[in-house]
Design a protein around this motif. Structure first.
Motif, mmCIF file in Angstrom:
data_model
loop_
_atom_site.group_PDB
_atom_site.id
_atom_site.type_symbol
_atom_site.label_atom_id
_atom_site.label_comp_id
_atom_site.label_asym_id
_atom_site.label_seq_id
_atom_site.Cartn_x
_atom_site.Cartn_y
_atom_site.Cartn_z
ATOM 1 N N GLN A 118 0.981 -1.073 0.389
ATOM 2 C CA GLN A 118 0.269 -0.243 -0.599
ATOM 3 C C GLN A 118 0.967 0.997 0.316
ATOM 4 N N GLU A 119 1.741 1.161 0.564
ATOM 5 C CA GLU A 119 2.564 2.649 0.655
ATOM 6 C C GLU A 119 3.145 2.717 -0.438
ATOM 7 N N PHE A 120 4.000 1.440 -2.069
ATOM 8 C CA PHE A 120 4.423 1.831 -3.032
ATOM 9 C C PHE A 120 2.908 1.777 -3.826
ATOM 10 N N ASN A 121 2.684 1.081 -3.986
ATOM 11 C CA ASN A 121 1.552 1.518 -4.842
ATOM 12 C C ASN A 121 0.232 2.218 -4.742
ATOM 13 N N GLY A 122 -0.604 2.866 -3.511
ATOM 14 C CA GLY A 122 -1.612 3.925 -2.843
ATOM 15 C C GLY A 122 -2.909 2.757 -3.032
ATOM 16 N N VAL A 123 -2.802 2.871 -1.430
ATOM 17 C CA VAL A 123 -4.594 2.301 -0.784
ATOM 18 C C VAL A 123 -5.151 1.260 -2.068
ATOM 19 N N SER A 124 -5.552 2.532 -2.922
ATOM 20 C CA SER A 124 -6.791 2.747 -4.024
ATOM 21 C C SER A 124 -6.198 2.135 -5.416
ATOM 22 N N SER A 125 -5.189 1.710 -5.587
ATOM 23 C CA SER A 125 -4.854 0.980 -6.373
ATOM 24 C C SER A 125 -5.402 -0.162 -6.376
ATOM 25 N N TRP A 126 -5.455 -1.410 -7.694
ATOM 26 C CA TRP A 126 -6.195 -2.108 -7.316
ATOM 27 C C TRP A 126 -5.379 -3.498 -5.909
ATOM 28 N N LEU A 127 -3.878 -3.284 -5.944
ATOM 29 C CA LEU A 127 -2.736 -4.084 -5.554
ATOM 30 C C LEU A 127 -3.118 -4.047 -4.041
ATOM 31 N N GLY A 128 -3.294 -2.354 -3.525
ATOM 32 C CA GLY A 128 -3.598 -2.459 -2.510
ATOM 33 C C GLY A 128 -4.997 -2.797 -1.834
ATOM 34 N N GLU A 129 -6.016 -3.133 -2.728
ATOM 35 C CA GLU A 129 -7.214 -3.149 -2.240
ATOM 36 C C GLU A 129 -6.798 -4.691 -1.826
ATOM 37 N N HIS A 130 -6.179 -5.321 -2.708
ATOM 38 C CA HIS A 130 -6.142 -6.952 -2.579
ATOM 39 C C HIS A 130 -4.881 -6.831 -1.300
ATOM 40 N N ALA A 131 -4.603 -6.696 -0.860
ATOM 41 C CA ALA A 131 -3.470 -6.129 0.087
ATOM 42 C C ALA A 131 -4.524 -5.663 1.567
ATOM 43 N N GLU A 132 -5.678 -5.442 1.491
ATOM 44 C CA GLU A 132 -5.986 -4.853 2.467
ATOM 45 C C GLU A 132 -7.380 -5.968 2.526
ATOM 46 N N THR A 133 -7.079 -6.848 1.672
ATOM 47 C CA THR A 133 -8.842 -8.240 1.410
ATOM 48 C C THR A 133 -7.740 -9.210 2.057
ATOM 49 N N LEU A 134 -6.641 -9.326 1.926
ATOM 50 C CA LEU A 134 -5.886 -9.743 2.677
ATOM 51 C C LEU A 134 -5.656 -9.892 4.170
ATOM 52 N N ARG A 135 -5.341 -8.529 4.699
ATOM 53 C CA ARG A 135 -5.137 -8.334 5.823
ATOM 54 C C ARG A 135 -5.876 -8.642 7.058
ATOM 55 N N GLN A 136 -7.415 -8.555 6.169
ATOM 56 C CA GLN A 136 -8.591 -8.486 6.872
ATOM 57 C C GLN A 136 -9.296 -9.756 6.501
ATOM 58 N N PHE A 137 -7.919 -10.974 5.882
ATOM 59 C CA PHE A 137 -7.879 -12.410 5.682
ATOM 60 C C PHE A 137 -7.138 -12.895 6.757
ATOM 61 N N THR A 138 -6.199 -12.847 7.250
ATOM 62 C CA THR A 138 -5.122 -12.773 8.092
ATOM 63 C C THR A 138 -5.680 -12.414 9.505
ATOM 64 N N GLN A 139 -6.188 -11.835 10.005
ATOM 65 C CA GLN A 139 -7.152 -11.415 11.283
ATOM 66 C C GLN A 139 -8.111 -12.420 11.107
ATOM 67 N N LYS A 140 -8.422 -12.633 10.262
ATOM 68 C CA LYS A 140 -9.952 -13.404 10.439
ATOM 69 C C LYS A 140 -9.615 -15.453 10.739
ATOM 70 N N LYS A 141 -8.277 -15.168 9.510
ATOM 71 C CA LYS A 141 -8.073 -16.858 10.721
ATOM 72 C C LYS A 141 -7.014 -16.927 11.611
ATOM 73 N N PHE A 142 -6.692 -15.937 12.219
ATOM 74 C CA PHE A 142 -5.687 -16.069 13.357
ATOM 75 C C PHE A 142 -6.174 -16.125 14.173
ATOM 76 N N ALA A 143 -8.078 -14.934 13.921
ATOM 77 C CA ALA A 143 -8.861 -15.347 15.900
ATOM 78 C C ALA A 143 -9.661 -15.911 15.395
ATOM 79 N N GLN A 144 -10.479 -17.175 14.428
ATOM 80 C CA GLN A 144 -10.881 -18.159 14.084
ATOM 81 C C GLN A 144 -9.644 -19.467 15.179
#
Length: 451
Positions: free
Chosen positions: A228-254
């Motif tokens: 997100q720092e290199f590509n921008g939060v709103s870029s498609w890569l930045g959005e994918h990174a955000e989705t994976l961040r939430q996925f990571t949090q969900k997995k550790f919580a489960q």
């Protein structure tokens, strides 16, 4: 072990040395451990990439370091420790641990801080100490894993979470280190000072680098932050990174795994070991298989090889991982053909002859030699069952050359350039682009074979 740096006739016990006195172990500290557990602790350490320097006794004569035994009074290596363990020659666990720590001590004593062998010893010592601490904790019953947030979590419980991230449909750009050279992003290392990727995280977990869940989670978070720092939060890569961040949090919580939990590397408790591929990365970089290439004689003699740089890795999100390679063997031959006639590829056409080149340490550093002539012969004999084997061998050629030859030498420069060109042509081939258009390489005079 193979402490091959120059001691310059004095012991490196001053600033930067990890320890200045011979290691001593207090009696009773490890009374809960058994020598059988010690064997299980040692063997994984010996399989690590950077353990090569420490597997056998130092041959001071062959390495031309006559001052070694004047400085190192009590030589020790991991192979000797293993032999003693197998023969039942250790009267106590403390004696075993003392000898292991003596290996690191000798490396610090003889090799200057910042040298490859000194850094390798620090890396292995950290892994050994983390595994030892986790083993003591598990043997005393402290912090037994539980479903509601464990004090100690077996690494086998974390492994499936990392694997689910690696197999996620959006994770392809984050699975391997970013090859900013192949992607033509020269500004990347200036903006991203702490690169991270899922393969490095997985490798670190298997090597016992993380002693707590929190440290592992910080490295995973670093991946999304870098993107997100290199590509921008709103870029498609930045959005994918955000989705994976939430996925990571969900997995550790489960899994109910708290960041404060320590990681145990002794197995057991809550999960059965998952089947996994051998990590493809080394210490601080990507671990390509080792293979031969005509290498220049090291100077001074006995200098250890530099670690594998990440610049020769497949580019994240651009070049092909092994699972992406779908080519016929005819296409593999077409891909190899132009490299056989490139002037800069001359050092890589035949197996390295360590005797002729007077580089006796070459087989110790490069344990899986490979060259373009051997690859051509394997193709002609239909010895590849799939294209991925061909691609792996090609990457092995460049990786070995970069592993053995220091940065800035002609062979190292040539291998890095040819590696980038191979990845570029591989992408073109897999993507179905017609024709191979070799990119310009450094001038021939800069890439002359080293003899």
């Amino acid at each position: 072990g193979k402490h091959r740096g120059r001691g310059r006739h004095r012991a490196w016990q001053g600033a930067g040395a990890r320890m200045s006195t011979r290691p001593r172990i207090e009696p009773g500290v490890y009374s809960t451990l058994t020598l059988r557990q010690c064997a299980g602790l040692l063997k994984p350490i010996m399989k690590l990439e950077n353990a090569t320097y420490f597997l056998h006794p130092v041959d001071a004569e062959a390495l031309r370091i006559p001052d070694y035994h004047h400085i190192v009074k009590e030589p020790m290596d991991l192979g000797t420790i293993e032999t003693r363990l197998d023969a039942g020659r250790y009267p106590s666990v403390e004696d075993f641990i003392t000898d292991v720590k003596l290996v690191w001590y000798n490396a610090y004593l003889y090799n200057k801080p910042g040298s490859v062998v000194h850094d390798a010893a620090q890396h292995l010592e950290t892994i050994f100490d983390n595994k030892l601490e986790a083993l003591v904790a598990s043997s005393t019953g402290a912090g037994t894993p539980s479903a509601d947030g464990a004090d100690v979590v077996p690494h086998t419980l974390i492994r499936p979470i990392i694997k689910s991230l690696q197999s996620h449909a959006l994770s392809k750009p984050f699975r391997v280190p970013v090859d900013y050279v192949a992607l033509q992003l020269p500004q990347y290392p200036q903006l991203i000072t702490r690169p991270m990727d899922l393969l490095t995280v997985a490798t670190n977990l298997e090597q016992g680098v993380y002693d707590t869940v929190g440290k592992l989670r910080r490295d995973i978070e670093q991946i999304w932050r870098n993107c997100q720092e290199f590509n921008g939060v709103s870029s498609w890569l930045g959005e994918h990174a955000e989705t994976l961040r939430q996925f990571t949090q969900k997995k550790f919580a489960q899994a109910a795994i708290a960041d404060t939990a320590a990681i145990s590397y002794t197995g057991g408790g809550g999960a059965s070991p998952a089947r996994h591929r051998r990590p493809g990365l080394p210490f601080g970089a990507s671990r390509l298989p080792a293979a031969p290439v005509h290498a220049p004689k090291p100077a001074p003699s006995g200098r250890p090889a530099p670690p594998m740089p990440p610049a020769v890795l497949p580019a994240a999100g651009s070049a092909c991982g092994m699972d992406d390679v779908e080519m016929t063997l005819g296409q593999c031959r077409a891909l190899l053909k132009p490299f056989l006639v490139m002037p800069s590829a001359a050092p890589f056409l035949a197996p390295v002859d360590p005797v002729q080149l007077n580089i006796p340490d070459y087989p110790l550093v490069v344990t899986h030699p490979m060259d373009l002539g051997t690859i051509q012969d394997k193709l002609n004999r239909n010895q590849y069952s799939s294209a991925s084997g061909f691609v792996s061998d090609m990457r092995l050629v460049w990786g070995n050359a970069i592993l053995y030859n220091p940065a800035g030498t002609p062979v190292h420069i040539s291998a890095a350039a040819l590696s980038a060109e191979f990845e570029r042509q591989l992408v073109r081939m897999v993507d179905g682009e017609d024709g191979l258009a070799p990119a310009p390489l450094p001038p021939k005079k800069a890439l002359a074979p080293s003899r």
